[in-house]
Motif scaffolding. Structure first.
Motif, short mmCIF file in Angstrom:
data_model
loop_
_atom_site.label_atom_id
_atom_site.label_comp_id
_atom_site.label_asym_id
_atom_site.label_seq_id
_atom_site.Cartn_x
_atom_site.Cartn_y
_atom_site.Cartn_z
N ALA A 276 0.81 -1.22 0.00
CA ALA A 276 0.00 0.00 0.00
C ALA A 276 0.84 1.27 0.00
CB ALA A 276 -0.95 0.00 1.20
N ASP A 277 1.97 1.26 0.70
CA ASP A 277 2.77 2.48 0.80
C ASP A 277 3.40 2.89 -0.52
OD1 ASP A 277 2.15 2.77 3.45
OD2 ASP A 277 3.97 1.81 4.19
N ARG A 278 3.47 1.99 -1.47
CA ARG A 278 4.03 2.33 -2.79
C ARG A 278 2.97 2.76 -3.79
NH1 ARG A 278 9.24 -0.12 -2.50
NH2 ARG A 278 9.28 -1.90 -1.06
N TYR A 279 1.69 2.65 -3.40
CA TYR A 279 0.64 2.75 -4.41
C TYR A 279 0.51 4.14 -5.03
CZ TYR A 279 -3.63 1.88 -6.97
OH TYR A 279 -4.55 1.75 -7.98
N TYR A 308 -14.74 -3.22 2.54
CA TYR A 308 -14.59 -4.68 2.46
C TYR A 308 -13.78 -5.11 3.68
CZ TYR A 308 -12.11 -9.00 1.11
OH TYR A 308 -11.55 -10.25 1.09
N GLU A 309 -14.23 -6.17 4.35
CA GLU A 309 -13.53 -6.64 5.55
C GLU A 309 -12.67 -7.86 5.27
OE1 GLU A 309 -15.16 -6.34 9.74
OE2 GLU A 309 -15.45 -8.48 9.33
N LYS A 310 -13.31 -8.99 4.92
CA LYS A 310 -12.52 -10.19 4.66
C LYS A 310 -13.39 -11.23 3.96
CE LYS A 310 -13.47 -12.23 9.21
NZ LYS A 310 -12.89 -12.80 10.43
N SER A 311 -12.72 -12.21 3.36
CA SER A 311 -13.39 -13.35 2.75
C SER A 311 -12.36 -14.46 2.66
CB SER A 311 -13.92 -13.00 1.35
OG SER A 311 -12.84 -12.73 0.48
N GLN A 312 -12.72 -15.53 1.97
CA GLN A 312 -11.76 -16.63 1.80
C GLN A 312 -10.55 -16.21 0.98
OE1 GLN A 312 -15.16 -17.71 0.42
NE2 GLN A 312 -15.65 -19.53 1.60
N MET A 313 -10.71 -15.12 0.21
CA MET A 313 -9.65 -14.69 -0.71
C MET A 313 -8.71 -13.66 -0.09
SD MET A 313 -10.42 -16.58 -3.20
CE MET A 313 -9.30 -15.95 -4.45
N GLY A 314 -9.02 -13.14 1.10
CA GLY A 314 -8.14 -12.15 1.70
C GLY A 314 -8.88 -11.22 2.62
N SER A 315 -8.29 -10.06 2.89
CA SER A 315 -8.92 -9.08 3.78
C SER A 315 -8.69 -7.67 3.25
CB SER A 315 -8.34 -9.21 5.19
OG SER A 315 -7.09 -8.57 5.27
N GLY A 316 -9.47 -6.75 3.81
CA GLY A 316 -9.33 -5.34 3.44
C GLY A 316 -8.58 -4.55 4.49
N ARG A 317 -7.73 -5.22 5.24
CA ARG A 317 -7.02 -4.58 6.35
C ARG A 317 -6.26 -3.33 5.92
NH1 ARG A 317 -2.61 -8.31 8.87
NH2 ARG A 317 -1.73 -7.83 6.81
N ASN A 318 -5.63 -3.39 4.75
CA ASN A 318 -4.83 -2.25 4.28
C ASN A 318 -5.59 -1.36 3.29
OD1 ASN A 318 -2.53 -2.77 5.80
ND2 ASN A 318 -1.73 -4.21 4.28
N PHE A 319 -6.88 -1.61 3.12
CA PHE A 319 -7.65 -0.76 2.20
C PHE A 319 -7.64 0.72 2.60
CE2 PHE A 319 -10.61 -3.53 -0.59
CZ PHE A 319 -9.57 -4.39 -0.85
N PRO A 320 -7.68 1.06 3.90
CA PRO A 320 -7.60 2.49 4.24
C PRO A 320 -6.34 3.15 3.72
CG PRO A 320 -8.40 1.24 6.13
CD PRO A 320 -7.97 0.24 5.09
N ARG A 321 -5.23 2.44 3.71
CA ARG A 321 -3.98 3.01 3.19
C ARG A 321 -4.05 3.19 1.68
NH1 ARG A 321 -0.67 5.76 4.90
NH2 ARG A 321 1.28 4.73 4.43
N ILE A 322 -4.65 2.23 0.98
CA ILE A 322 -4.81 2.38 -0.47
C ILE A 322 -5.72 3.57 -0.77
CG2 ILE A 322 -5.81 1.35 -2.55
CD1 ILE A 322 -3.18 0.13 -2.00
N ARG A 323 -6.81 3.69 -0.03
CA ARG A 323 -7.71 4.83 -0.24
C ARG A 323 -6.99 6.15 -0.01
NH1 ARG A 323 -11.50 1.82 3.50
NH2 ARG A 323 -12.56 0.29 2.16
N GLU A 324 -6.13 6.18 1.01
CA GLU A 324 -5.36 7.39 1.30
C GLU A 324 -4.45 7.74 0.12
OE1 GLU A 324 -2.79 8.99 5.10
OE2 GLU A 324 -2.37 6.97 4.38
N LYS A 325 -3.81 6.72 -0.47
CA LYS A 325 -2.92 6.96 -1.61
C LYS A 325 -3.72 7.38 -2.84
CE LYS A 325 0.64 5.76 0.81
NZ LYS A 325 1.59 6.81 1.29
#
Length: 481
Positions: A276-279, A308-325
């Motif tokens: 996320a920090d490179r996005y 998005y929170e999570k599913s079998q395919m992964g999680s949205g834990r770092n989505f706030p950082r992507i949104r910030e970028k």
């Protein structure tokens, strides 16, 4: 000689071989003909339209076919617009993949009109975007889909743009390091088996269940043997990997680079949450690369990631950082505009099934920023935060006739006072500001406010155009004197 209708628009040299030509801008039209004549032969293309063309780029949420959308049944059955057209660039990650014959190319690399027999293959976001523009502009709209599910932004630009950036050279260096000892014979053999399996009806059913949101535990377990057989190959870096640096730029973008278009709509970033920090640098470089390829400053209208929170395919834990970028790109890269969809996410599905508001908000942004209409197209955006008499006051931009609250929300605001999370506070909406009252707001306290700053939240703050507010966070100290 090239004729558009009865008018000669191009005459070229009398030499054999490949050639290209550019037709100058013309008035919008439809159902005309384009005739290309040589010394002996001629070819006439019929049902040619002149209108607005947009490129639809990104990963799965832009690729997301209409057949999986919440409104699919009614939208497909009522499709009746031959002047709304979609061209999906063939999804091939290396030279020779098409010749293998595994992929169904029925709907690729050809113009499709929006009629029931074609509609299911349209990008859902692209379709809803185009429908609004058709009505607003009154001309034919052409969409060029250039997207691929599960792909990172590093695959969508020339790798030289990565190498020239200290922050992005990581992508090329890590790829080179991971492939330096690759056994190519073994890699190609396993890859061919995996691609055949991925294209099989069984795996296509797995994809359909995932995209439609119908996957349950039993279906997941039944698909597990096939998935496990494919997984080692898909996680192995190599020259057939669609996610290798520059891969899809060379196999897909270069095929359409320079083709006249009004701009790009983009929905991507889920894959890149792991870096996320490179996005911000990465996405800005994608934009610069595409603009260089088209030799013009193409407008980029893009989507901030949905909740998005999570599913079998992964999680949205770092989505706030992507949104910030993504927010940073919208503020620092010229001619880029971001829409908010913080109200359409799904807690356990990274593919929101309600794509209509996504496409319509992109179109609203295009109407306001590209076509110059006087419409409220920006989502509510924080301007300032301060304390006044012990009350936190949030001032917003782009509120229109005033902020409104829809639904309960409940988890949009998170407030920490001196590092402690508090849950006793009152939110009061006004026309262009929000007041937050709490007995914890006392002299000298350090307050951290996070607004929609989570992988998943239920947005309940909108402007008068029905656009949801964008996430933000801030830290401040209370000084009442």
């Amino acid at each position: 000689t090239v004729q558009l209708g009865e008018t000669v628009v191009y005459e070229g040299a009398k030499t054999a071989g490949m050639f290209s030509f550019v037709i100058s801008a013309h008035e919008a039209a439809w159902d005309t003909t384009l005739t290309v004549s040589g010394l002996q032969d001629s070819v006439t293309l019929r049902n040619v339209d002149i209108g607005e063309v947009w490129v639809a780029g990104g990963q799965s949420n832009m690729e997301f076919p209409l057949r999986y959308d919440m409104d699919a049944d009614t939208t497909i059955s009522s499709a009746n617009d031959v002047h709304l057209r979609f061209y999906d660039v063939g999804k091939f990650s290396f030279e020779g993949e098409e010749a293998e014959g595994f992929k169904d190319t029925t709907a690729m690399d050809r113009w499709l009109t929006f009629v029931p027999e074609n509609a299911a293959s349209f990008s859902a976001v692209g379709l809803y975007f185009a429908q609004v523009l058709r009505e607003a502009q009154g001309v034919s709209i052409g969409l060029v889909g250039c997207n691929w599910a599960g792909t990172g932004a590093a695959a969508w630009l020339d790798e030289n743009y990565l190498r020239e950036s200290p922050n992005l050279v990581y992508y090329t260096e890590s790829y080179e390091e991971s492939t330096k000892d690759l056994d190519m014979v073994k890699y190609e053999k396993k890859g061919k088996v995996a691609r055949a399996l991925i294209a099989s009806r069984r795996m296509q059913k797995v994809t359909e269940n995932m995209m439609s949101g119908k996957t349950n535990l039993l279906q997941t377990l039944m698909a597990l043997p096939a998935v496990l057989k494919v997984l080692p190959y898909t996680q192995t870096k190599g020259p057939a990997d669609p996610n290798r640096p520059g891969a899809l730029y060379h196999t897909m973008v270069e095929k359409i680079a320079g083709f006249s278009c009004r701009g790009v709509i983009w929905y991507q970033g889920e894959y890149d949450e792991r870096q996320a920090d490179r996005y911000a640098d990465l996405f800005a470089s994608v934009i610069r690369c595409w603009r260089d390829a088209w030799a013009e400053s193409l407008p980029f209208l893009f989507v901030q990631l949905a909740p998005y929170e999570k599913s079998q395919m992964g999680s949205g834990r770092n989505f706030p950082r992507i949104r910030e970028k993504q927010e940073w790109v919208s503020k620092n890269v010229e001619n880029t505009y971001m829409v908010s969809i913080m109200d359409v996410g799904m807690r356990n599905n990274v593919h929101p099934k309600t794509k209509r508001p996504v496409g319509e908000r992109l179109a609203l942004m295009a109407r306001g920023k590209i076509y110059g209409e006087s419409v409220l197209c920006d989502p509510p955006e924080i301007a300032t935060v301060h304390f006044d008499s012990g009350v936190m006051i949030l001032n917003f931009l782009h509120t229109g006739n005033g902020l409104v609250q829809k639904g309960t929300g409940g988890n949009v605001f998170k407030i920490l006072v001196n590092g402690e999370n508090i849950d006793k506070f009152t939110v009061v909406l006004h026309t262009d500001c929000i007041e937050i009252h709490s007995p914890k707001f006392i002299q000298g306290a350090d307050v951290q406010l996070l607004f929609a700053w989570a992988g998943y939240c239920e947005m309940n703050i909108f402007n008068s155009a029905g656009l949801p507010a964008k996430p933000f966070k801030t830290i401040l100290s209370i000084n009442l004197f």
